[in-house]
Design a protein around this motif. Structure first.
Motif, short mmCIF file in Angstrom:
data_model
loop_
_atom_site.label_atom_id
_atom_site.label_comp_id
_atom_site.label_asym_id
_atom_site.label_seq_id
_atom_site.Cartn_x
_atom_site.Cartn_y
_atom_site.Cartn_z
N LYS A 148 128.98 -42.66 74.44
CA LYS A 148 128.76 -41.21 75.82
C LYS A 148 130.15 -41.17 76.50
CE LYS A 148 125.12 -39.78 78.83
NZ LYS A 148 123.89 -40.00 79.42
N ILE A 149 130.57 -39.69 76.41
CA ILE A 149 131.42 -39.36 77.14
C ILE A 149 130.67 -38.90 78.83
CG2 ILE A 149 133.29 -37.34 77.66
CD1 ILE A 149 134.02 -39.72 75.68
N HIS A 150 131.50 -39.25 79.44
CA HIS A 150 131.27 -39.06 80.72
C HIS A 150 131.87 -37.99 81.26
CE1 HIS A 150 128.19 -41.95 81.28
NE2 HIS A 150 128.53 -42.74 80.75
N ILE A 151 131.72 -36.75 82.53
CA ILE A 151 132.43 -35.92 82.85
C ILE A 151 131.77 -35.68 84.45
CG2 ILE A 151 134.51 -35.75 80.85
CD1 ILE A 151 132.15 -32.95 80.74
N THR A 152 132.19 -34.60 85.28
CA THR A 152 131.95 -34.35 85.78
C THR A 152 130.96 -33.48 85.65
OG1 THR A 152 134.09 -32.14 86.70
CG2 THR A 152 134.32 -34.96 87.40
N PRO A 153 130.09 -32.35 86.75
CA PRO A 153 129.43 -31.23 86.50
C PRO A 153 130.43 -30.19 86.11
CG PRO A 153 128.36 -32.36 88.39
CD PRO A 153 130.17 -33.45 88.18
N THR A 154 131.71 -29.56 86.99
CA THR A 154 132.31 -28.77 87.07
C THR A 154 132.71 -28.83 85.12
OG1 THR A 154 132.93 -28.47 88.94
CG2 THR A 154 134.45 -26.84 87.26
N GLU A 155 133.26 -29.58 84.88
CA GLU A 155 133.68 -29.85 83.52
C GLU A 155 133.27 -29.77 82.15
OE1 GLU A 155 137.23 -33.33 84.50
OE2 GLU A 155 135.15 -33.72 83.99
N PHE A 156 131.71 -29.82 82.69
CA PHE A 156 130.26 -30.22 81.54
C PHE A 156 130.04 -28.66 81.59
CE2 PHE A 156 126.18 -29.86 80.21
CZ PHE A 156 126.30 -30.93 79.37
N LYS A 157 130.53 -27.88 82.87
CA LYS A 157 129.94 -26.09 82.74
C LYS A 157 131.25 -25.97 81.60
CE LYS A 157 128.10 -25.22 87.54
NZ LYS A 157 128.10 -24.03 88.19
N LEU A 161 130.51 -23.34 78.20
CA LEU A 161 130.96 -22.66 77.74
C LEU A 161 131.69 -22.24 76.41
CD1 LEU A 161 131.10 -19.77 79.12
CD2 LEU A 161 133.59 -20.24 80.75
N PHE A 162 132.38 -23.52 76.24
CA PHE A 162 133.73 -23.42 75.21
C PHE A 162 133.02 -23.35 74.31
CE2 PHE A 162 137.35 -24.05 78.48
CZ PHE A 162 137.74 -23.24 77.48
N ILE A 175 135.52 -17.39 82.85
CA ILE A 175 135.50 -18.62 83.35
C ILE A 175 135.26 -19.39 84.60
CG2 ILE A 175 136.85 -20.90 83.40
CD1 ILE A 175 138.45 -20.18 80.51
N LEU A 176 136.15 -18.97 85.63
CA LEU A 176 136.43 -19.06 87.10
C LEU A 176 134.47 -18.83 87.38
CD1 LEU A 176 139.86 -18.27 88.08
CD2 LEU A 176 138.42 -20.68 88.04
N TYR A 177 134.23 -17.72 86.73
CA TYR A 177 132.47 -17.06 87.60
C TYR A 177 131.77 -18.14 87.09
CZ TYR A 177 129.15 -14.19 88.59
OH TYR A 177 127.97 -13.13 89.51
N HIS A 178 131.98 -18.05 85.65
CA HIS A 178 130.75 -19.16 85.38
C HIS A 178 130.60 -20.89 85.83
CE1 HIS A 178 128.18 -20.91 82.44
NE2 HIS A 178 128.55 -21.96 82.46
N VAL A 192 143.54 -27.92 85.65
CA VAL A 192 143.53 -29.98 85.26
C VAL A 192 142.29 -30.04 84.33
CG1 VAL A 192 141.86 -31.50 86.58
CG2 VAL A 192 144.53 -30.08 87.14
N GLN A 193 140.69 -29.39 84.49
CA GLN A 193 139.79 -29.74 83.84
C GLN A 193 140.08 -29.37 82.70
OE1 GLN A 193 137.63 -26.51 86.17
NE2 GLN A 193 137.49 -28.33 87.38
N ILE A 194 140.48 -28.28 81.75
CA ILE A 194 140.81 -27.95 80.70
C ILE A 194 141.52 -28.46 79.84
CG2 ILE A 194 141.98 -26.01 78.98
CD1 ILE A 194 140.49 -23.94 80.70
N SER A 195 142.43 -29.90 80.73
CA SER A 195 143.91 -30.65 80.40
C SER A 195 142.54 -32.03 80.12
CB SER A 195 144.54 -30.81 81.09
OG SER A 195 145.08 -32.42 80.67
#
Length: 217
Positions: A148-157, A161-162, A175-178, A192-195
């Motif tokens: 299981k991969i753990h990422i932040t809620p923002t990274e998960f959004k 989307l992708f 992207i920023l709006y979503h 940073v999040q995309i990285s």
């Protein structure tokens, strides 16, 4: 959790549906009229709309019509006692994805909601596989090599989307709006999040000055 906007002015039925949604693991927002529903869509990005037709101020039909005109493609289900062909026709014409007739069984409601959420990911399966990543739509969990991969809620959004738009260019503004639910976000933070998503396995291309694209594999 998937976010659902419920519009129902019947207090007893609305309370019942709200409890059903929460018990099924969804994060529900319940409002009693169309104007409040419209206001909520400017605050939060929802995964599904559940609209009664006959609600105050802005009825369900007009509400969805306005949302579709603004470019909102969130899956929408009408819950209604209307069963005539004209009502069905109008609902689908303005952008409804499904109807559920009152009264209905709890299981039917959850089945229809789950089906629409899967379709928003362009699949009828419970899991999406991308390279060595597996995304469970029902559980909203990401696995890499069965871990299981753990990422932040923002990274998960951003991940969602992708995954929903593989092979499609998405503008930085979209992207920023979503990701920030309509609030202004930082492009530096986005990079940073995309990285981070690249490191877990998404192949994301930066289309300079335009946006980003998650490549098909």
């Amino acid at each position: 959790m998937y976010k659902i906007l419920l519009v129902e002015d019947d207090l007893i039925l609305g309370d019942t549906i709200f409890d059903i949604l929460e018990s099924a693991g969804f994060e529900a927002t319940w409002v009693k009229d169309g104007q409040k529903a419209l206001d909520q869509t400017f605050i939060t990005n929802y995964d599904l709309f559940l609209f009664d037709v006959n609600v105050p101020f802005i009825n369900g039909f007009e509400l969805l019509k306005d949302l579709r005109a603004s470019g909102d493609i969130t899956p929408a289900i009408f819950i209604t006692a209307r069963v005539d062909i004209d009502s069905f026709s109008r609902g689908f014409e303005i952008g409804a994805d499904d109807y559920i007739k009152k009264p209905f069984e709890i299981e039917e409601l959850i089945i229809r909601i789950s089906a629409q959420i899967k379709k928003s990911f362009k699949t009828y399966n419970k899991n999406i596989v991308y390279k060595d990543l597996s995304f469970s739509i029902d559980k909203k969990e990401i696995f890499k090599d069965n871990q299981k991969i753990h990422i932040t809620p923002t990274e998960f959004k951003l991940f969602e989307l992708f995954i929903k738009n593989i092979g499609k260019m998405i503008s930085k503004e979209e992207i920023l709006y979503h990701v920030h639910s309509g609030d202004e976000g930082s492009e530096a933070a986005l990079r940073v999040q995309i990285s981070k998503l690249k490191k877990i396995g998404l192949e994301i291309t930066n289309l300079r000055g335009v946006g980003y694209r998650c490549e098909q594999v």
